[in-house]
Design a protein around this motif. Structure first.
Motif, PDB file in Angstrom:
ATOM      1  N   ASN A   1      25.378  52.991  82.790  1.00  0.00           N
ATOM      2  CA  ASN A   1      26.456  52.646  83.717  1.00  0.00           C
ATOM      3  C   ASN A   1      26.765  53.789  84.671  1.00  0.00           C
ATOM      4  OD1 ASN A   1      27.488  54.392  81.854  1.00  0.00           O
ATOM      5  ND2 ASN A   1      29.191  53.105  81.202  1.00  0.00           N
ATOM      6  N   GLY A   2      25.771  54.661  84.856  1.00  0.00           N
ATOM      7  CA  GLY A   2      25.959  55.802  85.740  1.00  0.00           C
ATOM      8  C   GLY A   2      26.481  57.033  85.046  1.00  0.00           C
ATOM      9  N   ILE A   3      26.935  56.906  83.808  1.00  0.00           N
ATOM     10  CA  ILE A   3      27.472  58.050  83.070  1.00  0.00           C
ATOM     11  C   ILE A   3      26.331  58.792  82.380  1.00  0.00           C
ATOM     12  CG2 ILE A   3      28.903  58.763  81.117  1.00  0.00           C
ATOM     13  CD1 ILE A   3      30.811  56.512  81.832  1.00  0.00           C
ATOM     14  N   ILE A   4      26.326  60.107  82.542  1.00  0.00           N
ATOM     15  CA  ILE A   4      25.312  60.973  81.948  1.00  0.00           C
ATOM     16  C   ILE A   4      26.000  62.015  81.079  1.00  0.00           C
ATOM     17  CG2 ILE A   4      23.437  62.603  82.418  1.00  0.00           C
ATOM     18  CD1 ILE A   4      23.121  61.189  85.146  1.00  0.00           C
ATOM     19  N   VAL A   5      25.432  62.275  79.934  1.00  0.00           N
ATOM     20  CA  VAL A   5      25.906  63.345  79.043  1.00  0.00           C
ATOM     21  C   VAL A   5      24.722  64.264  78.779  1.00  0.00           C
ATOM     22  CG1 VAL A   5      26.991  63.929  76.843  1.00  0.00           C
ATOM     23  CG2 VAL A   5      27.539  61.752  77.967  1.00  0.00           C
ATOM     24  N   GLY A   6      24.901  65.545  79.028  1.00  0.00           N
ATOM     25  CA  GLY A   6      23.829  66.507  78.821  1.00  0.00           C
ATOM     26  C   GLY A   6      24.312  67.720  78.061  1.00  0.00           C
ATOM     27  N   ALA A   7      23.368  68.472  77.528  1.00  0.00           N
ATOM     28  CA  ALA A   7      23.710  69.694  76.788  1.00  0.00           C
ATOM     29  C   ALA A   7      22.639  70.742  76.998  1.00  0.00           C
ATOM     30  CB  ALA A   7      23.863  69.401  75.302  1.00  0.00           C
ATOM     31  N   ILE A   8      23.043  71.997  76.904  1.00  0.00           N
ATOM     32  CA  ILE A   8      22.123  73.121  76.827  1.00  0.00           C
ATOM     33  C   ILE A   8      22.579  73.975  75.659  1.00  0.00           C
ATOM     34  CG2 ILE A   8      23.437  74.473  78.537  1.00  0.00           C
ATOM     35  CD1 ILE A   8      20.719  75.703  79.383  1.00  0.00           C
ATOM     36  N   THR A   9      21.630  74.387  74.823  1.00  0.00           N
ATOM     37  CA  THR A   9      21.961  75.088  73.578  1.00  0.00           C
ATOM     38  C   THR A   9      21.039  76.278  73.380  1.00  0.00           C
ATOM     39  OG1 THR A   9      22.641  72.995  72.571  1.00  0.00           O
ATOM     40  CG2 THR A   9      22.229  74.837  71.078  1.00  0.00           C
ATOM     41  N   VAL A  10      21.614  77.386  72.916  1.00  0.00           N
ATOM     42  CA  VAL A  10      20.820  78.515  72.473  1.00  0.00           C
ATOM     43  C   VAL A  10      20.963  78.613  70.956  1.00  0.00           C
ATOM     44  CG1 VAL A  10      22.704  80.153  72.958  1.00  0.00           C
ATOM     45  CG2 VAL A  10      20.365  80.997  72.628  1.00  0.00           C
ATOM     46  N   VAL A  11      19.817  78.692  70.268  1.00  0.00           N
ATOM     47  CA  VAL A  11      19.788  78.661  68.807  1.00  0.00           C
ATOM     48  C   VAL A  11      19.454  80.049  68.283  1.00  0.00           C
ATOM     49  CG1 VAL A  11      18.913  77.442  66.795  1.00  0.00           C
ATOM     50  CG2 VAL A  11      18.915  76.308  69.023  1.00  0.00           C
ATOM     51  N   ASN A  12      20.418  80.649  67.611  1.00  0.00           N
ATOM     52  CA  ASN A  12      20.288  82.013  67.069  1.00  0.00           C
ATOM     53  C   ASN A  12      21.002  82.035  65.714  1.00  0.00           C
ATOM     54  OD1 ASN A  12      19.586  84.944  67.548  1.00  0.00           O
ATOM     55  ND2 ASN A  12      21.807  85.172  67.383  1.00  0.00           N
ATOM     56  N   ALA A  13      20.562  81.151  64.817  1.00  0.00           N
ATOM     57  CA  ALA A  13      21.352  80.766  63.656  1.00  0.00           C
ATOM     58  C   ALA A  13      21.012  81.520  62.376  1.00  0.00           C
ATOM     59  CB  ALA A  13      21.177  79.271  63.404  1.00  0.00           C
ATOM     60  N   THR A  14      22.013  81.631  61.517  1.00  0.00           N
ATOM     61  CA  THR A  14      21.793  82.075  60.144  1.00  0.00           C
ATOM     62  C   THR A  14      20.872  81.110  59.414  1.00  0.00           C
ATOM     63  OG1 THR A  14      23.950  83.158  59.978  1.00  0.00           O
ATOM     64  CG2 THR A  14      22.921  82.480  57.923  1.00  0.00           C
ATOM     65  N   GLY A  15      21.078  79.811  59.670  1.00  0.00           N
ATOM     66  CA  GLY A  15      20.417  78.774  58.893  1.00  0.00           C
ATOM     67  C   GLY A  15      19.083  78.316  59.427  1.00  0.00           C
ATOM     68  N   ASP A  16      18.516  77.328  58.721  1.00  0.00           N
ATOM     69  CA  ASP A  16      17.274  76.673  59.117  1.00  0.00           C
ATOM     70  C   ASP A  16      17.572  75.559  60.109  1.00  0.00           C
ATOM     71  OD1 ASP A  16      15.660  78.139  57.239  1.00  0.00           O
ATOM     72  OD2 ASP A  16      16.384  76.809  55.643  1.00  0.00           O
ATOM     73  N   VAL A  17      16.568  75.190  60.895  1.00  0.00           N
ATOM     74  CA  VAL A  17      16.686  74.075  61.835  1.00  0.00           C
ATOM     75  C   VAL A  17      15.889  72.893  61.292  1.00  0.00           C
ATOM     76  CG1 VAL A  17      16.226  73.266  64.173  1.00  0.00           C
ATOM     77  CG2 VAL A  17      17.029  75.598  63.793  1.00  0.00           C
ATOM     78  N   TYR A  18      16.521  71.713  61.333  1.00  0.00           N
ATOM     79  CA  TYR A  18      15.943  70.499  60.764  1.00  0.00           C
ATOM     80  C   TYR A  18      15.679  69.453  61.848  1.00  0.00           C
ATOM     81  CZ  TYR A  18      17.255  71.976  56.001  1.00  0.00           C
ATOM     82  OH  TYR A  18      17.364  72.638  54.802  1.00  0.00           O
TER      83      TYR A  18
END
Length: 319
Positions: free
Chosen positions: A172-189
């Motif tokens: 409907n014309g609506i856009i949601v975006g993200a930018i992320t930097v990952v520098n984590a203690t944990g694991d990525v799944y």
């Protein structure tokens, strides 16, 4: 659609990358202003101008968000972003001058590269000057240059993190975006499987959630953080932008384990650039989804740096 945060009208992204010292910063520009919100769930944050994003405070619009390496030293880079915006006549109008509003957050990337070199005013200016609405460069660039993941078992067991971006158009014309930097203690799944994190000498995942229960825990406070900026052209009030930032943390929880620890400064900003009507719960749910995918893209876009392995090294035949 470019499948990144720059799909959101009014958003530009610029990176400053120092490949020699392994640090950098990333600027998310909203030159026409954006209603801002923030939610800090990590217990070791390094931030700037986050109080003004809370409901009840005067300023409604922000003009950029800075994500930077260099730990708290890196907050100096925000001055360069402010200089760029001031030179272009952008800012909160006072009786005398326009004051650019630039919230910021840091990651600790001093484990690799040269710990005495951090993003500064010049770095922030360059990143802002390079900002574009084109496709977002991902991986070991900007604030992701020195990012690591899986640091709970010590730096020597960590893998390479980075920057990732993603967006969804709702039809409907609506856009949601993200930018992320990952520098984590944990694991990525991804889909329940570890794709990056702490590895042993045979390049097998230690599984930090289980490792914590059996072994000494080597994470250092303040040396880990995942940062995101979520943006949308849906109309959000300041209160709603803060709610979306809060809901966006679900994306971190789906992709990183453990997350929001005493050792991480996990922070998410939300920017609303448009006036399209939508339900805030829908925007928050989609925001969590794009954050989750941006984390996975950050990991899959990262490359080996020195002796630090990346996803691509462990999965040479996968994308």
């Amino acid at each position: 659609m470019l499948n990144g945060i720059t799909d959101v009208p009014g958003i530009k992204v610029g990176h400053y990358t120092d490949n020699k010292s392994l640090t950098g910063c990333t600027v998310i520009l909203a030159e026409n202003g954006a209603v801002g919100g923030v939610d800090v769930k990590g217990s070791a944050p390094g931030t700037r101008e986050t109080d003004l994003l809370k409901p009840g405070n005067l300023v409604q619009m922000v003009h950029a968000v800075l994500l930077t390496g260099g730990s708290a030293f890196g907050l100096d880079a925000a001055s360069g972003v402010m200089q760029f915006l001031e030179e272009n006549g952008i800012g909160f109008q006072t009786n005398t001058v326009k004051v650019p509003i630039v919230p910021a957050a840091v990651i600790y990337d001093l484990d690799i590269g040269d710990p005495n070199v951090r993003p500064d005013k010049r770095s922030g200016y360059i990143a802002a000057n390079l900002a574009t609405s084109n496709c977002v460069e991902e991986g070991c660039v900007g604030v992701g240059t020195g990012a690591l993941v899986g640091k709970a078992a010590g730096v020597n067991s960590a893998m390479k993190g980075g920057v990732g971006s993603y967006s969804i158009e709702l039809g409907n014309g609506i856009i949601v975006g993200a930018i992320t930097v990952v520098n984590a203690t944990g694991d990525v799944y991804e889909e329940g499987d570890i794709i990056a994190g702490a590895i042993d000498k045979n390049n097998k995942f230690l599984n930090i959630s289980e490792y914590m229960k059996k072994s000494s825990f080597n994470a250092n406070p303040g040396e880990n953080t995942t940062l995101s900026v979520v943006a949308t052209n849906a109309k959000l009030s300041k209160e709603e932008a803060n709610k979306v930032a809060q809901m966006s943390h679900d994306g971190l929880a789906r992709a990183i384990r453990p997350v929001h620890t005493m050792y991480d400064g996990d922070t998410i900003f939300c920017l609303s650039t448009g006036d399209l009507q939508s339900d805030v719960t829908l925007i928050g749910e989609v925001a969590a989804e794009v954050v989750e995918i941006s984390i996975i893209r950050a990991i899959k876009s990262a490359r080996k740096v020195g002796n630090v392995f990346s996803y691509k090294d462990l999965n040479p035949n996968k994308r």
